[in-house]
Design a protein around this motif. Structure first.
Motif, mmCIF file in Angstrom:
data_model
loop_
_atom_site.group_PDB
_atom_site.id
_atom_site.type_symbol
_atom_site.label_atom_id
_atom_site.label_comp_id
_atom_site.label_asym_id
_atom_site.label_seq_id
_atom_site.Cartn_x
_atom_site.Cartn_y
_atom_site.Cartn_z
ATOM 1 N N ILE A 267 3.220 -0.810 4.203
ATOM 2 C CA ILE A 267 2.739 0.540 3.908
ATOM 3 C C ILE A 267 3.923 1.482 3.709
ATOM 4 O O ILE A 267 4.866 1.477 4.505
ATOM 5 N N THR A 268 3.857 2.284 2.661
ATOM 6 C CA THR A 268 4.865 3.313 2.405
ATOM 7 C C THR A 268 4.153 4.630 2.142
ATOM 8 O O THR A 268 3.196 4.685 1.363
ATOM 9 N N TYR A 269 4.633 5.684 2.790
ATOM 10 C CA TYR A 269 4.047 7.015 2.589
ATOM 11 C C TYR A 269 4.869 7.820 1.601
ATOM 12 O O TYR A 269 6.102 7.757 1.592
ATOM 13 N N HIS A 270 4.152 8.595 0.776
ATOM 14 C CA HIS A 270 4.771 9.396 -0.271
ATOM 15 C C HIS A 270 4.337 10.852 -0.160
ATOM 16 O O HIS A 270 3.256 11.163 0.350
ATOM 17 N N SER A 271 5.160 11.730 -0.691
ATOM 18 C CA SER A 271 4.963 13.171 -0.526
ATOM 19 C C SER A 271 3.984 13.751 -1.536
ATOM 20 O O SER A 271 4.012 13.407 -2.721
ATOM 21 N N PHE A 272 3.158 14.665 -1.031
ATOM 22 C CA PHE A 272 2.239 15.441 -1.871
ATOM 23 C C PHE A 272 2.029 16.778 -1.177
ATOM 24 O O PHE A 272 1.665 16.813 -0.002
ATOM 25 N N GLU A 273 2.287 17.872 -1.884
ATOM 26 C CA GLU A 273 2.090 19.205 -1.313
ATOM 27 C C GLU A 273 0.807 19.822 -1.868
ATOM 28 O O GLU A 273 0.705 20.097 -3.056
ATOM 29 N N LEU A 274 -0.151 20.068 -0.994
ATOM 30 C CA LEU A 274 -1.397 20.683 -1.416
ATOM 31 C C LEU A 274 -1.215 22.165 -1.734
ATOM 32 O O LEU A 274 -1.830 22.690 -2.657
ATOM 33 N N SER A 275 -0.365 22.855 -0.968
ATOM 34 C CA SER A 275 -0.143 24.288 -1.161
ATOM 35 C C SER A 275 1.347 24.588 -1.093
ATOM 36 O O SER A 275 1.847 25.128 -0.098
ATOM 37 N N ILE B 13 0.848 -1.189 0.000
ATOM 38 C CA ILE B 13 0.000 0.000 0.000
ATOM 39 C C ILE B 13 0.885 1.241 0.000
ATOM 40 O O ILE B 13 1.642 1.480 0.946
ATOM 41 N N ASP B 14 0.809 2.007 -1.074
ATOM 42 C CA ASP B 14 1.532 3.264 -1.185
ATOM 43 C C ASP B 14 0.535 4.397 -0.988
ATOM 44 O O ASP B 14 -0.498 4.457 -1.665
ATOM 45 N N VAL B 15 0.847 5.283 -0.056
ATOM 46 C CA VAL B 15 -0.089 6.341 0.320
ATOM 47 C C VAL B 15 0.503 7.707 -0.005
ATOM 48 O O VAL B 15 1.587 8.047 0.483
ATOM 49 N N TRP B 16 -0.195 8.457 -0.834
ATOM 50 C CA TRP B 16 0.193 9.851 -1.085
ATOM 51 C C TRP B 16 -0.618 10.743 -0.160
ATOM 52 O O TRP B 16 -1.858 10.645 -0.105
ATOM 53 N N SER B 17 0.074 11.612 0.573
ATOM 54 C CA SER B 17 -0.619 12.484 1.515
ATOM 55 C C SER B 17 0.239 13.702 1.828
ATOM 56 O O SER B 17 1.428 13.742 1.509
ATOM 57 N N ASP B 18 -0.389 14.675 2.471
ATOM 58 C CA ASP B 18 0.330 15.877 2.897
ATOM 59 C C ASP B 18 0.190 16.026 4.403
ATOM 60 O O ASP B 18 -0.870 15.707 4.968
ATOM 61 N N VAL C 195 -5.479 14.330 -2.209
ATOM 62 C CA VAL C 195 -5.034 13.344 -1.221
ATOM 63 C C VAL C 195 -5.975 13.364 -0.015
ATOM 64 O O VAL C 195 -6.686 14.347 0.210
ATOM 65 N N PRO C 196 -6.020 12.230 0.729
ATOM 66 C CA PRO C 196 -5.153 11.058 0.603
ATOM 67 C C PRO C 196 -5.535 10.195 -0.599
ATOM 68 O O PRO C 196 -6.692 10.151 -1.007
#
Length: 245
Positions: free
Chosen positions: A64-72, A28-33, A209-210
């Motif tokens: 589980i691996t978390y990945h970067s996402f910038e909303l602003s 499970i790869d999760v993109w989130s901020d 995201v998420p």
């Protein structure tokens, strides 16, 4: 809950048909901020959903691996204003409407995920350094702990997660070497990893995201209820089992 969406973005699917016939873990790869309130809710719902599936006799194995996402990404490190001010500016609503939106999200966080948001304490900031720290933690086997610590610091404790001094202290609180963390952050050591995550998100077509990517094939968007994640885990684990026969 509908069936997970199929991702046609060149994701790599693990080979689970080896000679041992032992299914590979679900990936499970999760993109989130860090600054996304729904991401913390989604994280907790994912954990609770997987905990329910873990009670099965044939419990799924999950990585589980978390990945970067910038909303602003244009947010300054030191935003001058409250959480409601920030939301009003970015959503084009009144401050009163923004306050109501925060109250609604806080209630959902409490009811669905047992999280107690403190928007009155929140310090809006640029999150790129926090994302770099998550990658640093991943290299040292502490990614999940660091992600949780940052989200709690931001949404519950009102900590400033954009300043290096504060991030170094948070790194130390999960058992990471503070001097090494400071060096990595000051030298942008993991900024390329953050940008690579963002590029992969664009390749997948992720624009909010998420977002959860299962085995590089299925996409689950948004802070789904815990029961939805239980269902997905069981469904995909059954596919792993069948492929290993």
């Amino acid at each position: 809950m509908t069936d997970p969406e199929y991702l046609d973005a060149g994701g790599v699917v693990p080979d689970v048909t080896d000679e041992t016939a032992t299914p590979a873990p679900i990936r499970i790869d999760v993109w989130s901020d860090i600054a996304c309130p729904w991401c913390y809710i989604g994280k907790r719902n994912l954990e609770n959903g997987l905990a329910a599936a873990a009670q099965d006799e044939d419990a799924p194995r999950v990585e589980i691996t978390y990945h970067s996402f910038e909303l602003s990404p244009d947010t300054p490190v030191d935003f001058d204003g409250s959480s409601a001010d920030f939301l009003a500016q970015h959503k084009g609503v009144t401050r009163e409407q923004a306050q109501q939106m925060n109250e609604r999200v806080a209630q959902i966080a409490k009811d669905q995920a047992g999280l107690h948001y403190r928007f009155d304490l929140q310090q809006h900031t640029n999150t790129v350094k926090a994302h770099e720290l998550v990658h640093f933690a991943k290299q040292h086997g502490k990614q999940l702990e660091m992600k949780e610590r940052l989200l709690s610091a931001y949404f519950v404790e009102g900590r400033h997660v954009g300043r290096i001094d504060e991030l170094v202290e948070l790194a130390g609180s999960v058992g990471l070497d503070e001097a090494a963390a400071r060096d990595a952050l000051e030298n942008d050591e993991f900024l390329p990893a953050v940008r690579q995550d963002q590029a992969q998100a664009r390749a997948y077509g992720i624009n909010g995201v998420p977002f959860f990517v299962i085995d590089g094939q299925y996409g689950v968007s948004g802070a789904q209820p815990a029961e939805a994640f239980t269902q997905v885990a069981r469904q995909v684990w059954a596919e792993h089992r069948a492929a290993a026969l």
